[in-house]
Design a protein around this motif. Structure first.
Motif, PDB file in Angstrom:
ATOM      1  N   GLY A  98       0.850  -1.266  -0.032  1.00 35.99           N
ATOM      2  CA  GLY A  98       0.051  -0.130   0.165  1.00 35.99           C
ATOM      3  C   GLY A  98       0.933   1.153  -0.055  1.00 35.99           C
ATOM      4  O   GLY A  98       2.263   1.307   0.240  1.00 35.99           O
ATOM      5  N   ASN A  99       0.193   2.436   0.008  1.00 32.16           N
ATOM      6  CA  ASN A  99       0.861   3.551  -0.343  1.00 32.16           C
ATOM      7  C   ASN A  99       1.306   4.343   1.051  1.00 32.16           C
ATOM      8  O   ASN A  99       1.853   5.304   1.145  1.00 32.16           O
ATOM      9  N   VAL A 100       0.800   4.121   2.059  1.00 31.19           N
ATOM     10  CA  VAL A 100       1.047   4.663   3.371  1.00 31.19           C
ATOM     11  C   VAL A 100       2.075   3.920   4.287  1.00 31.19           C
ATOM     12  O   VAL A 100       2.168   2.682   4.249  1.00 31.19           O
ATOM     13  N   VAL A 101       3.330   4.654   4.315  1.00 29.90           N
ATOM     14  CA  VAL A 101       4.372   4.138   5.053  1.00 29.90           C
ATOM     15  C   VAL A 101       4.221   4.237   6.357  1.00 29.90           C
ATOM     16  O   VAL A 101       4.351   3.013   7.270  1.00 29.90           O
ATOM     17  N   ARG A 102       3.609   5.418   7.180  1.00 30.35           N
ATOM     18  CA  ARG A 102       3.349   5.293   8.543  1.00 30.35           C
ATOM     19  C   ARG A 102       2.280   6.448   8.856  1.00 30.35           C
ATOM     20  O   ARG A 102       2.333   7.445   8.099  1.00 30.35           O
ATOM     21  N   ARG A 103       1.278   6.107   9.591  1.00 30.29           N
ATOM     22  CA  ARG A 103       0.550   7.075  10.034  1.00 30.29           C
ATOM     23  C   ARG A 103       0.420   7.041  11.404  1.00 30.29           C
ATOM     24  O   ARG A 103       0.255   6.441  12.263  1.00 30.29           O
ATOM     25  N   GLN A 104       0.954   8.133  12.161  1.00 34.65           N
ATOM     26  CA  GLN A 104       0.885   8.322  13.716  1.00 34.65           C
ATOM     27  C   GLN A 104       0.141   9.357  14.222  1.00 34.65           C
ATOM     28  O   GLN A 104       0.383  10.836  14.054  1.00 34.65           O
ATOM     29  N   PRO A 105      -1.077   9.266  14.922  1.00 32.01           N
ATOM     30  CA  PRO A 105      -1.770  10.183  15.669  1.00 32.01           C
ATOM     31  C   PRO A 105      -1.044  10.481  17.079  1.00 32.01           C
ATOM     32  O   PRO A 105      -0.181  10.014  17.713  1.00 32.01           O
ATOM     33  N   VAL A 106      -1.427  11.667  17.503  1.00 31.11           N
ATOM     34  CA  VAL A 106      -1.100  12.258  18.647  1.00 31.11           C
ATOM     35  C   VAL A 106      -2.382  12.741  19.280  1.00 31.11           C
ATOM     36  O   VAL A 106      -2.829  13.668  18.749  1.00 31.11           O
ATOM     37  N   VAL A 107      -3.097  12.187  20.210  1.00 37.02           N
ATOM     38  CA  VAL A 107      -4.165  12.608  20.795  1.00 37.02           C
ATOM     39  C   VAL A 107      -4.201  12.971  22.167  1.00 37.02           C
ATOM     40  O   VAL A 107      -3.643  12.170  22.915  1.00 37.02           O
ATOM     41  N   ARG A 108      -4.773  14.057  22.740  1.00 37.42           N
ATOM     42  CA  ARG A 108      -4.626  14.439  24.076  1.00 37.42           C
ATOM     43  C   ARG A 108      -5.805  15.558  24.502  1.00 37.42           C
ATOM     44  O   ARG A 108      -6.052  16.570  23.717  1.00 37.42           O
ATOM     45  N   GLY A 109      -6.468  15.183  25.441  1.00 36.04           N
ATOM     46  CA  GLY A 109      -7.696  16.253  25.789  1.00 36.04           C
ATOM     47  C   GLY A 109      -8.876  16.150  25.016  1.00 36.04           C
ATOM     48  O   GLY A 109      -9.007  15.299  24.072  1.00 36.04           O
ATOM     49  N   GLU A 110      -9.858  16.902  25.205  1.00 35.36           N
ATOM     50  CA  GLU A 110     -11.061  16.833  24.835  1.00 35.36           C
ATOM     51  C   GLU A 110     -11.689  18.114  24.399  1.00 35.36           C
ATOM     52  O   GLU A 110     -12.924  18.333  23.899  1.00 35.36           O
ATOM     53  N   THR A 111     -11.120  19.094  24.550  1.00 35.82           N
ATOM     54  CA  THR A 111     -11.833  20.543  24.346  1.00 35.82           C
ATOM     55  C   THR A 111     -11.298  21.132  23.168  1.00 35.82           C
ATOM     56  O   THR A 111     -10.080  21.407  22.921  1.00 35.82           O
ATOM     57  N   PHE A 112     -12.022  21.436  22.024  1.00 36.90           N
ATOM     58  CA  PHE A 112     -11.690  21.854  20.816  1.00 36.90           C
ATOM     59  C   PHE A 112     -12.634  22.821  20.488  1.00 36.90           C
ATOM     60  O   PHE A 112     -12.922  22.984  19.141  1.00 36.90           O
ATOM     61  N   THR A 113     -12.943  23.771  21.359  1.00 32.35           N
ATOM     62  CA  THR A 113     -13.499  25.091  21.082  1.00 32.35           C
ATOM     63  C   THR A 113     -12.796  26.240  21.865  1.00 32.35           C
ATOM     64  O   THR A 113     -12.200  25.910  22.782  1.00 32.35           O
ATOM     65  N   ALA A 114     -12.604  27.393  21.147  1.00 32.10           N
ATOM     66  CA  ALA A 114     -11.890  28.349  21.780  1.00 32.10           C
ATOM     67  C   ALA A 114     -12.674  29.552  21.240  1.00 32.10           C
ATOM     68  O   ALA A 114     -13.310  29.764  20.324  1.00 32.10           O
ATOM     69  N   GLU A 115     -12.128  30.783  22.038  1.00 34.37           N
ATOM     70  CA  GLU A 115     -12.358  32.114  21.531  1.00 34.37           C
ATOM     71  C   GLU A 115     -12.056  32.609  20.495  1.00 34.37           C
ATOM     72  O   GLU A 115     -12.588  33.448  19.525  1.00 34.37           O
ATOM     73  N   VAL A 116     -10.717  32.160  20.046  1.00 34.95           N
ATOM     74  CA  VAL A 116      -9.774  32.744  19.013  1.00 34.95           C
ATOM     75  C   VAL A 116      -9.393  31.425  18.199  1.00 34.95           C
ATOM     76  O   VAL A 116      -8.950  30.497  18.935  1.00 34.95           O
ATOM     77  N   VAL A 117      -9.540  31.258  16.981  1.00 36.70           N
ATOM     78  CA  VAL A 117      -9.320  30.265  16.073  1.00 36.70           C
ATOM     79  C   VAL A 117      -8.583  30.828  14.791  1.00 36.70           C
ATOM     80  O   VAL A 117      -9.228  31.636  14.247  1.00 36.70           O
ATOM     81  N   VAL A 118      -7.553  30.236  14.536  1.00 36.17           N
ATOM     82  CA  VAL A 118      -6.755  30.683  13.221  1.00 36.17           C
ATOM     83  C   VAL A 118      -6.471  29.372  12.637  1.00 36.17           C
ATOM     84  O   VAL A 118      -6.245  28.279  13.090  1.00 36.17           O
ATOM     85  N   ARG A 119      -6.461  29.249  11.134  1.00 36.67           N
ATOM     86  CA  ARG A 119      -6.401  28.166  10.169  1.00 36.67           C
ATOM     87  C   ARG A 119      -5.526  28.541   9.221  1.00 36.67           C
ATOM     88  O   ARG A 119      -5.503  29.680   8.804  1.00 36.67           O
TER      89      ARG A 119
END
Length: 730
Positions: A153-174
């Motif tokens: 297949g074409n994926v060599v490695r997929r590595q997530p890093v997961v921590r915490g549960e809050t993903f809303t904020a007053e200021v968001v930049v993308r």
């Protein structure tokens, strides 16, 4: 642990003179390309012109009929295993039934003269059936219908890093950011000399970064036991990661064993671009959430790295990008995913700061966006979120040694700014070729922060071996240090001698040529050699000194005769990242560097002149001040190259600029003056408290320069290198 001997000339902490310095300056230094033996023949490689194709037939007859040609080899002539690889054995010694990238080796030729060998290689007739190439990493990663570059297949490695549960904020930049494919662009091309030996083995004199892993990959392919494959380091003209993988090693040895005579292979500049791995190009999507006063609440990131046709060190690059993916900032909530994929683009692997460089450009660009959204200065937003000793990385690992990031940023901010540009055209972007007299020149200032892991990570058995011998020579004490650590221009030979002088109190020290006759020293990469090989030399010297029984060196050697000790040095253990959460103590040591860039930009012509770079770096303990400054200057120069000019142009899998005419690099005219502040906060777990220093400047200089160009132009500039058309055609 015993105390070190008192002060000695040219010891630790001094700018000891490099033994190779004068030879390199005068052009007398012997590089691997200068190797010569009577009776040797020359090897050349036939490479694929296609990024993806089936091989239907190979006819070597026309090449063999050329006078002076001694042998033509294909995959059928590989005497042992047909595949090798740094982490996975997925790369053929010579292409078997297909080619997966432009430049893949297909056949070998040996001849009396290098030009004859090259003509003969071109005479080999290969029938290809060209097929569609997978060149878009997004297609490779996300399209189930995309052709498979590798069987698994074409994926060599997929590595997530997961921590915490809050993903809303007053200021968001993308933001979405792109990093181009950078080349290590060392001045000394790949080269080596293979010599068959009387025991049926082979001696290889080679410019490399990792003697023992080269041997461990070579021996199975040659059908020989490891003890019959002996490697000796030859003069290396730069490396920066590209010499971690094999290039011509197996090819030269195959020809030498077939002909029973020495074979030399030296790549030309164009072939060098095809003969080694490059920095992974990357596409990085980020979202930062923060409070109104600029304190980070969460970071989301999707990091996609194009590994090209073969694995090389892509898994480790992915691991670095994931674990260091938000930078040296305290973030309680994280969702990071780093993915490396196979494509039919040129293979990518190690390059100075690998994985961390690509992520650094993106997260630092995001920190500037966050500063603007919160009405803060670029320095202040970084200080408010800076890690310190006791902080946790996003992987949960505690930073257990000094991390004075806030102090470094304040120090950088207080350093004097350069004055305004005068009326001299040479001071303007474009220099004397300036056509506008500077009417549209604008000045910008930018900051960058980088964090880099030192030594190998994720449970790799990282160690080094040193043999130290003390004896009387002409009635005077003399010490010989022998390791397999590759001197690739970084000054390692000098540091080993400094350690021996310091520990044994002996001025006369010789560092033996690195080879596989001593235990492994690992790779000259990951800013690890001063730490690990330095630690091994220190330990071996301490063992020798203990046998002095408290006597000065001369008296001890007169009484006891020659004394020799061999020691291994291992740093504290590391552990693999959890494949689901990314948590784990994956790194040995962490290093920080911060940069401020001042640039002048001609907004009409799209030209950029870096007026000054200022840097602050914590190195734990300065081993050699002059060499250290050189490392910071050199790393900053490579970061400047990535920011403004260095990129391998690849279209449909084909390299368009495989020359130093078209692949642009900074010269002395492009590098500005630098202001440096070097801090010493010792790491108690490291030899002498030192902290690896070679890679961190490469990280932070790139985003600092890009930020300064943004500041001057007001443009978002989400891609490096920044090109003139990115500025002038807006």
């Amino acid at each position: 642990m015993t105390e070190t001997v008192g002060a000695v000339r040219q010891g630790v902490g001094e700018s000891a003179r490099r033994p190779d310095a004068a030879l390199k300056v005068t052009g007398e230094f012997a590089y691997a390309s200068d190797l010569w033996l009577d009776g040797m023949v020359w090897g050349a490689t036939l490479r694929s012109p296609h990024a993806s194709a089936w091989i239907r037939s190979i006819d070597v007859g026309p090449a063999l009929r050329i006078p002076g040609v001694h042998a033509v080899l294909t995959h059928e002539d590989v005497p042992g295993e047909k595949f090798y690889g740094l982490e996975h054995k997925d790369q053929p010694v010579l292409a078997i039934d297909q080619v997966r990238y432009q430049g893949e080796p297909v056949a070998l030729v040996a001849a009396d003269h290098p030009e004859t060998a090259r003509r003969a290689a071109a005479a080999v007739v290969v029938e290809y059936e060209v097929r569609p190439a997978v060149t878009d990493p997004r297609q490779a990663a996300g399209d189930p219908g995309a052709p498979r570059v590798q069987p698994g297949g074409n994926v060599v490695r997929r590595q997530p890093v997961v921590r915490g549960e809050t993903f809303t904020a007053e200021v968001v930049v993308r933001g979405e950011y792109t990093v181009g494919m950078q080349d290590q662009a060392f001045l000394g091309p790949e080269s080596g000399l293979a010599v068959p030996s009387e025991d049926g083995g082979v001696d290889l004199y080679i410019a490399t970064q990792w003697l023992h892993v080269d041997r461990d990959q070579l021996a199975p392919c040659l059908g020989l036991p490891p003890e019959k494959v002996r490697l000796t380091l030859s003069g290396v003209g730069g490396a920066f990661g590209a010499r971690e993988d094999l290039s011509m090693q197996a090819h030269a040895c195959m020809l030498a064993l077939r002909l029973n005579r020495p074979v030399k292979i030296v790549y030309g500049r164009e072939e060098s671009f095809f003969g080694h791995v490059h920095r992974h190009p990357a596409v990085l999507r980020y979202e930062h959430g923060a409070t109104r006063d600029g304190r980070l609440v969460y970071v989301k990131a999707d990091i996609l790295l194009d590994g090209g046709a073969y694995c090389s060190s892509s898994p480790a690059v992915v691991g670095n990008a994931a674990s260091l993916g938000v930078g040296p900032y305290e973030v309680p909530n994280v969702r990071v995913v780093a993915t490396g994929v196979y494509t039919n683009n040129p293979p990518c692997g190690a390059m100075r700061g690998f994985g961390a460089v690509q992520a650094c450009y993106a997260y630092e660009s995001q920190m500037d966006r966050l500063a603007a959204a919160c009405g803060l200065s670029p320095v202040e937003v970084r200080v408010r979120n800076a890690v310190s000793q006791g902080s946790r990385l996003i992987t949960g690992q505690v930073i257990d040694s000094p991390a004075p990031l806030a102090e470094m940023l304040r120090t950088l901010e207080e350093m004097p700014m350069p004055g305004p540009t005068g009326g001299d055209l040479r001071e303007l972007p474009g220099g004397v070729s300036q056509t506008t007299r500077g009417e549209s020149v604008r000045r910008g200032v930018g900051y960058g922060v980088g964090i880099k892991n030192i030594c190998f990570s994720e449970g790799f058995d990282d160690y080094s071996t040193a043999r130290v011998r003390a004896e009387l020579v002409g009635g005077e004490p003399h010490v010989t240090v022998h390791t397999a650590a590759a001197e690739v221009g970084q000054g390692l030979v000098t540091v080993q001698a400094q350690i021996a002088r310091t520990e044994l109190g002996v001025d006369a020290v010789t560092v033996a040529t690195a080879d596989t006759a001593v235990g492994s020293a690992g790779s000259s990469s990951a800013s690890r050699q001063s730490y690990v090989t330095g630690g091994a030399v220190k330990a071996a010297c301490e063992a020798v000194r203990e046998r002095f029984q408290g006597l000065p060196a001369r008296e001890a050697l007169e009484k006891f005769g020659p004394i020799e000790e061999t020691r291994e040095y291992r740093h504290r253990p590391t552990f693999p990242m959890d494949p689901v959460t990314g948590q784990g103590d994956s790194h040995t040591q962490l290093a920080l560097c911060v940069h401020r860039a001042v640039v002048d930009v001609d907004t009409e012509l799209g030209l950029v002149k870096v007026v000054e770079l200022a840097a602050v770096q914590d190195v734990g303990r300065i081993m050699n001040p002059q060499a250290l400054e050189g490392q910071i200057h050199g790393g900053s120069a490579q970061g400047l190259g990535l920011a403004l000019m260095e990129e391998i142009q690849v279209r449909d899998g084909r390299v368009l600029n495989a020359s130093f005419t078209d692949y642009l690099m900074p010269t002395i005219l492009d590098m500005p003056p630098m202001r440096l502040r070097i801090l010493e906060y010792p790491d108690p777990a490291a030899p002498y408290g030192l902290r690896g220093a070679g890679e961190p400047p490469t990280l932070s200089s790139t985003p600092a320069i890009a930020a300064a160009v943004r500041d001057a132009t007001g443009l978002p500039l989400t891609r490096v290198p920044v090109r003139p058309e990115d500025i002038a055609l807006r």
